[in-house]
Design a protein around this motif. Structure first.
Motif, PDB file in Angstrom:
ATOM      1  N   LYS A 242       0.986  -1.202   0.119  1.00 49.47           N
ATOM      2  CA  LYS A 242      -0.077   0.033  -0.069  1.00 49.47           C
ATOM      3  C   LYS A 242       1.030   1.200   0.091  1.00 49.47           C
ATOM      4  N   MET A 243       2.015   1.391   0.940  1.00 50.31           N
ATOM      5  CA  MET A 243       2.865   2.412   0.796  1.00 50.31           C
ATOM      6  C   MET A 243       3.485   2.550  -0.477  1.00 50.31           C
ATOM      7  N   ARG A 244       3.950   1.487  -1.201  1.00 46.55           N
ATOM      8  CA  ARG A 244       4.437   1.548  -2.543  1.00 46.55           C
ATOM      9  C   ARG A 244       3.434   2.277  -3.492  1.00 46.55           C
ATOM     10  N   ARG A 245       2.252   1.747  -3.315  1.00 41.77           N
ATOM     11  CA  ARG A 245       1.464   2.317  -4.444  1.00 41.77           C
ATOM     12  C   ARG A 245       1.045   3.849  -4.023  1.00 41.77           C
ATOM     13  N   ASP A 246       0.796   4.116  -2.758  1.00 38.39           N
ATOM     14  CA  ASP A 246       0.546   5.497  -2.395  1.00 38.39           C
ATOM     15  C   ASP A 246       1.812   6.542  -2.614  1.00 38.39           C
ATOM     16  N   PHE A 247       3.190   5.851  -2.599  1.00 37.21           N
ATOM     17  CA  PHE A 247       4.448   6.444  -2.831  1.00 37.21           C
ATOM     18  C   PHE A 247       4.410   6.982  -4.478  1.00 37.21           C
ATOM     19  N   VAL A 248       4.077   5.859  -5.042  1.00 30.64           N
ATOM     20  CA  VAL A 248       4.072   6.353  -6.517  1.00 30.64           C
ATOM     21  C   VAL A 248       3.070   7.352  -6.937  1.00 30.64           C
ATOM     22  N   ALA A 249       2.028   7.279  -6.317  1.00 30.82           N
ATOM     23  CA  ALA A 249       0.775   8.053  -6.660  1.00 30.82           C
ATOM     24  C   ALA A 249       1.173   9.343  -6.148  1.00 30.82           C
ATOM     25  N   ILE A 255       5.288  15.765  -8.253  1.00 30.45           N
ATOM     26  CA  ILE A 255       6.122  16.037  -9.451  1.00 30.45           C
ATOM     27  C   ILE A 255       5.533  16.758 -10.687  1.00 30.45           C
ATOM     28  N   ARG A 256       4.223  16.209 -10.951  1.00 29.21           N
ATOM     29  CA  ARG A 256       3.209  16.632 -11.948  1.00 29.21           C
ATOM     30  C   ARG A 256       3.002  18.165 -11.886  1.00 29.21           C
ATOM     31  N   THR A 257       2.586  18.645 -10.813  1.00 30.06           N
ATOM     32  CA  THR A 257       2.579  19.950 -10.481  1.00 30.06           C
ATOM     33  C   THR A 257       3.539  21.087 -10.945  1.00 30.06           C
ATOM     34  N   PRO A 258       4.779  20.825 -10.290  1.00 29.57           N
ATOM     35  CA  PRO A 258       5.716  21.855 -10.804  1.00 29.57           C
ATOM     36  C   PRO A 258       6.195  21.517 -12.479  1.00 29.57           C
ATOM     37  N   LEU A 259       5.940  20.414 -12.834  1.00 31.67           N
ATOM     38  CA  LEU A 259       6.242  20.225 -14.409  1.00 31.67           C
ATOM     39  C   LEU A 259       5.367  20.697 -15.093  1.00 31.67           C
ATOM     40  N   GLN A 260       4.231  20.854 -14.960  1.00 29.82           N
ATOM     41  CA  GLN A 260       2.957  21.465 -15.688  1.00 29.82           C
ATOM     42  C   GLN A 260       3.084  22.901 -15.798  1.00 29.82           C
ATOM     43  N   MET A 261       3.558  23.624 -14.520  1.00 23.69           N
ATOM     44  CA  MET A 261       3.851  24.866 -14.445  1.00 23.69           C
ATOM     45  C   MET A 261       5.034  25.426 -15.209  1.00 23.69           C
ATOM     46  N   ILE A 262       6.168  24.672 -15.160  1.00 21.68           N
ATOM     47  CA  ILE A 262       7.335  24.747 -16.021  1.00 21.68           C
ATOM     48  C   ILE A 262       7.000  24.826 -17.419  1.00 21.68           C
ATOM     49  N   LEU A 292      13.445  24.661  -8.452  1.00 24.07           N
ATOM     50  CA  LEU A 292      14.014  24.415  -7.017  1.00 24.07           C
ATOM     51  C   LEU A 292      13.068  23.632  -6.398  1.00 24.07           C
ATOM     52  N   ARG A 293      11.955  23.830  -6.467  1.00 23.82           N
ATOM     53  CA  ARG A 293      10.932  22.880  -5.533  1.00 23.82           C
ATOM     54  C   ARG A 293      11.119  21.343  -6.207  1.00 23.82           C
ATOM     55  N   MET A 294      11.229  20.985  -7.409  1.00 21.60           N
ATOM     56  CA  MET A 294      11.408  19.944  -7.785  1.00 21.60           C
ATOM     57  C   MET A 294      12.741  19.347  -7.407  1.00 21.60           C
ATOM     58  N   GLY A 295      13.657  20.305  -7.516  1.00 25.18           N
ATOM     59  CA  GLY A 295      14.944  19.747  -6.772  1.00 25.18           C
ATOM     60  C   GLY A 295      14.879  19.483  -5.478  1.00 25.18           C
ATOM     61  N   ARG A 296      14.193  20.144  -4.705  1.00 28.44           N
ATOM     62  CA  ARG A 296      13.931  19.839  -3.120  1.00 28.44           C
ATOM     63  C   ARG A 296      13.612  18.297  -2.983  1.00 28.44           C
TER      64      ARG A 296
END
Length: 482
Positions: A242-249, A255-262, A292-296
């Motif tokens: 469950k943690m693995r599935r939640d981790f991937v999600a 990552i999707r949010t900053p990528l979309q903004m960039i 920077l947020r993605m790097g962190r």
């Protein structure tokens, strides 16, 4: 009296009776004829008497002969058979004759030898099976067709005791319970296996645990005489999955949010939507902040992965906690003024302990950053540090929105958000800060707990040992791998 019940005794009585009948018959019919015909009848009578004595003597001799040749060997065979019946499988008959009794004794000895060998093999297999069951980490429990437990290994016994103590006994029709009966969580599968005569597997949830159960029927000929169950506690595996599935999600979401903004702001720049240098600089600044947020996020993920894999490097040394707190206080003073927050540090004069100063600063930074993001303007953030007998107690207290009681047990998990609707502040948290803090504290052999009241604030309490368990007689402890 036992002699008359034996074969020889009965045979002797029979022969004696026959001889007596013959002599009486001869006496009744011949004595009158002898008296009337022969003058010396006394001699004839003595002859009959001698013949009778010789007949009975021969009969007795024959009986003793039979007793020696038949009855005594048979008694030995009977005693040997009785010894085997009592479990003395090494019993043998010492008869060395070539007649039928000798053949019978030889066959008996061969049978006893084969029986002893088979019993030893069965005992060996039983001991091997018992050793295998004892050494198994999985629980093995066998039930008969009525649901009575007939075999189990130590893990199986422990599970049954635990389930019975927890009130998971199957209720009988009269309202009573029996410890040997199939527990309620296993009963539906037990009935299904008995009815369908097929192996079945399933995960069973009992309280807060998950058990993987494989149940198979036990056959006696063509009839099902019971079931055997193999159970394994897969709570950790299910939780990890469950943690693995939640981790991937969660990583995908973070990552999707900053990528979309960039991507969006980059397309705006490429399409020439920025009509002035100020607008262009603003778009570039947003792209830079999101990168920077993605790097962190990536860095925090790498740090957390190394910590949870046990590869965190700890450089223990004797440190002055007051110096560290002064440095952290200066770092957050400007931010406190900008947010209109009151930042207080209360500590003892002497605070020395063995720790990794860089990792402790990371703990202080993450907890204070978390407090700043969730405390509104006009609030107060207080950090207190006191020396106790074997620990240093550090408390981070804020007057923020607080954390719901149901969320407190999970706040140290990766990406867990107590406030599901909160908006990221200017610090751009990654959702991994508290998970990293917990791993660093555990690497120091300390503990961290959280307490909170909705609307009144949250309090994190750290207990850090003054001396490390692997301390050596020098100021520098060196590198410690978890």
């Amino acid at each position: 009296m036992d002699f008359w019940r034996t074969l020889v005794g009965k045979l002797w009585l029979t022969i004696s009776a026959l001889v007596a009948c013959v002599l009486l018959t001869l006496g009744l019919f011949l004595l009158p004829y002898i008296d009337s015909t022969f003058t010396n009848s006394g001699s004839i009578k003595r002859l009959f008497t001698y013949v009778s004595i010789v007949g009975f003597s021969m009969t007795t001799f024959f009986a003793l002969f039979l007793l020696t040749k038949i009855t005594q060997p048979m008694q030995q065979l009977i005693q040997a058979a009785d010894g085997i019946r009592k479990g003395k499988y090494n019993t043998r008959v010492s008869l060395q004759t070539s007649d039928e009794i000798g053949q019978l004794a030889s066959a008996f000895n061969h049978m006893a030898e084969e029986l002893e060998k088979n019993i030893q093999n069965l005992q060996l297999e039983k001991e091997q099976m018992a050793s295998i069951l004892r050494s198994m980490g999985d629980a093995v429990i066998t039930f008969d067709k009525s649901g009575n437990m007939i075999l189990h290994n130590p893990p199986g016994e422990m599970i049954m005791d635990t389930w019975h103590k927890a009130g998971w006994e199957r209720q009988e029709q009269d309202g009573t319970t029996a410890d040997s009966k199939v527990p309620e969580p296993l009963y539906p599968m037990f009935q299904s296996v008995i009815r369908e005569r097929q192996d079945q597997s399933s995960n069973i949830h009992v309280k807060q645990q998950v058990w993987s159960v494989n149940m198979a029927p036990l056959y006696s000929g063509n009839d099902v005489r019971g079931t055997v169950s193999v159970m394994r506690n897969v709570t950790d595996e299910v939780k990890a999955e469950k943690m693995r599935r939640d981790f991937v999600a969660n990583v995908s979401h973070e990552i999707r949010t900053p990528l979309q903004m960039i991507q969006g702001y980059s397309e705006a720049l490429l399409d020439g939507m920025a009509t002035s240098k100020e607008e262009s600089d603003e778009l570039v600044q947003v792209i830079y902040d999101e990168s920077l947020r993605m790097g962190r996020l990536v860095q925090d993920l790498l740090d957390l992965a190394r910590m949870e894999a046990g590869h965190i490097d700890m450089n223990f040394d004797e440190i002055d906690l007051n110096e560290l707190m002064d440095r952290v206080y200066r770092k957050f003073t400007v931010r406190a003024k900008e947010r209109e927050l009151k930042l207080n540090f209360v500590r003892d004069e002497f605070l020395h302990l063995y720790a990794d100063v860089d990792r402790l600063e990371q703990i202080f930074t993450n907890l204070l950053d978390n407090a700043f993001r969730h405390t509104s303007a006009g609030g107060t953030i207080t950090v207190t540090a006191h020396m106790e007998k074997e620990h240093v107690r550090v408390v981070f207290q804020d007057t923020g929105a607080g954390i719901p009681m149901d969320d407190l047990p999970f706040i140290f998990e990766r990406f867990y958000k107590a406030d599901k609707a909160r908006v990221r502040g200017e610090a751009g948290g990654t959702g991994l800060g508290l998970a990293i803090v917990r791993n660093i504290v555990e690497a120091h052999h300390g503990s961290i707990t959280a307490d909170s009241i909705i609307g009144k604030g949250t309090e994190f309490t750290l207990l850090l040992p003054i001396q490390h368990s692997e301390e050596v007689s020098s100021n520098v402890i060196g590198t410690y791998n978890k």
